[in-house]
Scaffold this motif. Structure first.
Motif, PDB file in Angstrom:
ATOM      1  N   MET A 190       0.820  -1.208   0.000  1.00 12.63           N
ATOM      2  CA  MET A 190       0.000   0.000   0.000  1.00 12.63           C
ATOM      3  C   MET A 190       0.861   1.268   0.000  1.00 12.63           C
ATOM      4  N   MET A 191       1.950   1.275   0.774  1.00 14.77           N
ATOM      5  CA  MET A 191       2.800   2.463   0.812  1.00 14.77           C
ATOM      6  C   MET A 191       3.440   2.727  -0.548  1.00 14.77           C
ATOM      7  N   LEU A 192       3.855   1.668  -1.215  1.00 14.84           N
ATOM      8  CA  LEU A 192       4.420   1.832  -2.555  1.00 14.84           C
ATOM      9  C   LEU A 192       3.366   2.324  -3.542  1.00 14.84           C
ATOM     10  N   ALA A 193       2.137   1.836  -3.414  1.00 16.63           N
ATOM     11  CA  ALA A 193       1.062   2.269  -4.312  1.00 16.63           C
ATOM     12  C   ALA A 193       0.762   3.751  -4.118  1.00 16.63           C
ATOM     13  N   ILE A 194       0.756   4.207  -2.861  1.00 15.20           N
ATOM     14  CA  ILE A 194       0.506   5.618  -2.584  1.00 15.20           C
ATOM     15  C   ILE A 194       1.604   6.477  -3.207  1.00 15.20           C
ATOM     16  N   GLU A 195       2.851   6.056  -3.029  1.00 14.16           N
ATOM     17  CA  GLU A 195       3.960   6.820  -3.609  1.00 14.16           C
ATOM     18  C   GLU A 195       3.902   6.811  -5.131  1.00 14.16           C
ATOM     19  N   ARG A 196       3.575   5.656  -5.695  1.00 17.81           N
ATOM     20  CA  ARG A 196       3.504   5.542  -7.146  1.00 17.81           C
ATOM     21  C   ARG A 196       2.450   6.493  -7.722  1.00 17.81           C
ATOM     22  N   GLY A 197       1.392   6.747  -6.939  1.00 18.46           N
ATOM     23  CA  GLY A 197       0.356   7.664  -7.399  1.00 18.46           C
ATOM     24  C   GLY A 197       0.841   9.091  -7.581  1.00 18.46           C
ATOM     25  N   LEU A 198       1.959   9.427  -6.944  1.00 20.37           N
ATOM     26  CA  LEU A 198       2.548  10.759  -7.104  1.00 20.37           C
ATOM     27  C   LEU A 198       3.563  10.827  -8.243  1.00 20.37           C
ATOM     28  N   PHE A 199       4.185   9.673  -8.552  1.00 18.28           N
ATOM     29  CA  PHE A 199       5.349   9.718  -9.428  1.00 18.28           C
ATOM     30  C   PHE A 199       5.183   9.005 -10.765  1.00 18.28           C
ATOM     31  N   ARG A 238       0.387  14.276 -12.328  1.00 19.52           N
ATOM     32  CA  ARG A 238       0.759  15.645 -12.718  1.00 19.52           C
ATOM     33  C   ARG A 238       1.359  16.425 -11.548  1.00 19.52           C
ATOM     34  N   THR A 239       1.482  15.787 -10.404  1.00 21.07           N
ATOM     35  CA  THR A 239       2.005  16.455  -9.217  1.00 21.07           C
ATOM     36  C   THR A 239       3.419  16.969  -9.461  1.00 21.07           C
ATOM     37  N   ARG A 240       3.668  18.194  -9.053  1.00 23.65           N
ATOM     38  CA  ARG A 240       5.021  18.748  -9.112  1.00 23.65           C
ATOM     39  C   ARG A 240       5.700  18.516  -7.762  1.00 23.65           C
ATOM     40  N   ILE A 241       6.993  18.217  -7.819  1.00 24.74           N
ATOM     41  CA  ILE A 241       7.696  17.734  -6.639  1.00 24.74           C
ATOM     42  C   ILE A 241       8.796  18.711  -6.231  1.00 24.74           C
ATOM     43  N   PHE A 242       8.854  19.002  -4.930  1.00 19.73           N
ATOM     44  CA  PHE A 242       9.979  19.730  -4.359  1.00 19.73           C
ATOM     45  C   PHE A 242      10.921  18.717  -3.717  1.00 19.73           C
ATOM     46  N   PHE A 243      12.175  18.701  -4.162  1.00 22.05           N
ATOM     47  CA  PHE A 243      13.173  17.793  -3.603  1.00 22.05           C
ATOM     48  C   PHE A 243      14.147  18.569  -2.721  1.00 22.05           C
ATOM     49  N   PHE A 279       9.900   9.486 -13.867  1.00 24.15           N
ATOM     50  CA  PHE A 279       8.911  10.536 -14.144  1.00 24.15           C
ATOM     51  C   PHE A 279       9.544  11.660 -14.970  1.00 24.15           C
ATOM     52  N   ASP A 280       8.724  12.533 -15.492  1.00 21.48           N
ATOM     53  CA  ASP A 280       9.199  13.665 -16.276  1.00 21.48           C
ATOM     54  C   ASP A 280      10.024  14.583 -15.363  1.00 21.48           C
ATOM     55  N   PRO A 281      11.313  14.769 -15.634  1.00 19.99           N
ATOM     56  CA  PRO A 281      12.142  15.600 -14.755  1.00 19.99           C
ATOM     57  C   PRO A 281      11.631  17.027 -14.614  1.00 19.99           C
ATOM     58  N   ALA A 282      10.863  17.498 -15.607  1.00 17.34           N
ATOM     59  CA  ALA A 282      10.339  18.865 -15.534  1.00 17.34           C
ATOM     60  C   ALA A 282       9.369  19.039 -14.371  1.00 17.34           C
ATOM     61  N   ARG A 283       8.842  17.923 -13.849  1.00 19.51           N
ATOM     62  CA  ARG A 283       7.920  18.019 -12.712  1.00 19.51           C
ATOM     63  C   ARG A 283       8.645  18.234 -11.388  1.00 19.51           C
ATOM     64  N   GLY A 284       9.966  18.074 -11.372  1.00 22.39           N
ATOM     65  CA  GLY A 284      10.718  18.170 -10.126  1.00 22.39           C
ATOM     66  C   GLY A 284      11.561  19.419 -10.056  1.00 22.39           C
ATOM     67  N   ALA A 285      11.760  19.920  -8.844  1.00 26.49           N
ATOM     68  CA  ALA A 285      12.634  21.068  -8.608  1.00 26.49           C
ATOM     69  C   ALA A 285      13.384  20.846  -7.302  1.00 26.49           C
ATOM     70  N   VAL A 286      14.683  21.119  -7.324  1.00 31.57           N
ATOM     71  CA  VAL A 286      15.517  20.964  -6.126  1.00 31.57           C
ATOM     72  C   VAL A 286      15.531  22.292  -5.370  1.00 31.57           C
ATOM     73  N   LEU A 287      15.194  22.231  -4.093  1.00 29.41           N
ATOM     74  CA  LEU A 287      15.119  23.432  -3.267  1.00 29.41           C
ATOM     75  C   LEU A 287      16.502  23.953  -2.889  1.00 29.41           C
ATOM     76  N   PRO A 288      16.615  25.272  -2.706  1.00 26.23           N
ATOM     77  CA  PRO A 288      17.826  25.785  -2.050  1.00 26.23           C
ATOM     78  C   PRO A 288      17.930  25.203  -0.642  1.00 26.23           C
ATOM     79  N   LEU A 289      19.129  25.273  -0.068  1.00 23.48           N
ATOM     80  CA  LEU A 289      19.346  24.747   1.280  1.00 23.48           C
ATOM     81  C   LEU A 289      18.342  25.362   2.252  1.00 23.48           C
ATOM     82  N   ILE A 290      17.745  24.506   3.078  1.00 22.96           N
ATOM     83  CA  ILE A 290      16.705  24.939   4.009  1.00 22.96           C
ATOM     84  C   ILE A 290      17.317  25.362   5.331  1.00 22.96           C
TER      85      ILE A 290
END
Length: 365
Positions: free
Chosen positions: A120-129, A134-139, A154-165
């Protein structure tokens, strides 16, 4: 805009929960109506947003997670929200803040499909990726992004790497940190000793045991272990005959006071998607020794303000690194001070990065 921000709980305020609250405040301060959805909240948690408590449904962790995801989507629809930003896995969210590693690294082989929880946990994650999402991801880091890319393609355009937090309260605390000598005296660290610091929970994952073993060979080092009350820590200190040189502090001590007082910050963690405390140590001007598994380890390598330990981990490498930093402490402290000054110039960048993209996403759909 009306923006829904979702996180499963706000009682144990770890990194993800603090990031969630900071994001909600930032979006509200930019004039948006922000609703925070969660199942539980600690006393004193408040802000320029409305908190809505959702019921906890299910008898297992994975069923509760699935139920939370469904309830969040229903609440988003009923609130007629323009954007949904999820800090836990909610398939169908507009944005997902990836605060940890992909489940595919943890759940492998036949058990990933035979055991209900893992399936189930893998299925939930797969639903995002998966490709249809279409979910956009902050890494948090480029390494973390690449792990998810390898797992799902997944399409790399959906992801963005954040500046240091780095959180606003850490900047404020660093500016008002107590005098180093006063803090060290209160901790019982001798004036002539080198003070090393470990910080975080749980202790073994953060490498407290590794740090203790490594300082046995360095009799001038006093080690402060802050944040963990794990039962094995005190007996291990006694077993290593380090009672006079290891100081155990509960969670709640002023982090920036401790980091400012430390000569070296040790973070030989076994697992760390990012490691915000690494950035906090650099902000405090403390040289850092960190394992290469940590997402923010490249910040240490880039700045030169410490040493990155290679994998596989070897206790000898940590001992040698401690010796090198101790011998060249003025040089490493100078490099850490330069990095601290640079970080002052990036204050709030990560929050503006998120807010800009959330606003752009609402416009473009």
């Amino acid at each position: 805009m009306r923006i829904v921000v979702a996180v499963f709980q706000l009682t144990a305020l770890g990194g993800k929960e603090r990031d969630c609250l900071a994001t909600a405040r930032c979006l509200a301060d930019r004039g948006h109506e922000v609703i925070v959805l969660t199942t539980a909240v600690a006393d004193g948690v408040s802000g320029p947003f409305r908190i809505v408590l959702l019921p906890v449904k299910g008898s297992t962790n994975h069923s509760r997670n699935a139920s939370f995801a469904r309830d969040v989507l229903a609440q988003r629809q009923s609130a007629k929200a323009d954007v949904l930003v999820a800090f836990d896995r909610v398939p169908g969210a507009d944005f997902f803040f990836a605060a940890d590693h992909t489940y595919t690294l943890r759940y492998k082989g036949w058990s990933a499909w035979l055991l209900p929880r893992r399936r189930m946990m893998l299925a939930i994650e797969r639903g995002l990726f998966d490709a249809a999402a279409r979910t956009r991801i902050f890494f948090l880091t480029a390494r973390q992004r690449d792990e998810f890319l390898d797992a799902y393609g997944f399409d790399p355009a959906r992801g963005a790497v954040l500046p240091l937090i780095l959180h606003e309260e850490r900047y404020a605390a660093a500016a008002q940190a107590s005098d180093r000598a006063v803090v060290r005296q209160r901790l019982g660290v001798p004036e002539a000793a080198v003070m090393a610091l470990c910080l975080g929970i749980p202790a073994r994952r953060k490498g407290f045991d590794r740090a203790m073993e490594a300082i046995v060979a360095h009799p001038n080092i006093h080690l402060v272990l802050a944040g963990s009350s794990d039962r094995w820590v005190a007996p291990r200190v006694k077993q290593l005959k380090l009672q006079d040189r290891v100081h155990i502090l509960p969670y709640g001590e002023n982090v920036m006071d401790l980091l400012t007082a430390a000569d070296i910050f040790l973070h030989p963690a076994r697992e760390e998607a990012a490691g915000i405390v690494i950035g906090e140590a650099l902000l405090a001007g403390a040289p850092v020794i960190v394992s290469s598994v940590c997402g923010y380890a490249p910040e240490v390598a880039r700045s030169g303000a410490g040493i990155v330990l290679p994998e596989p981990f070897r206790i000898e490498a940590l001992r040698d690194a401690i010796g090198e930093v101790t011998r060249e402490l003025p040089t490493f402290r100078q490099l850490a001070a330069a990095e601290s000054a640079r970080l002052q110039q990036t204050r709030g960048h990560w929050l503006r990065f998120i807010a800009d993209r959330v606003e752009e996403g609402a416009v473009t759909g």
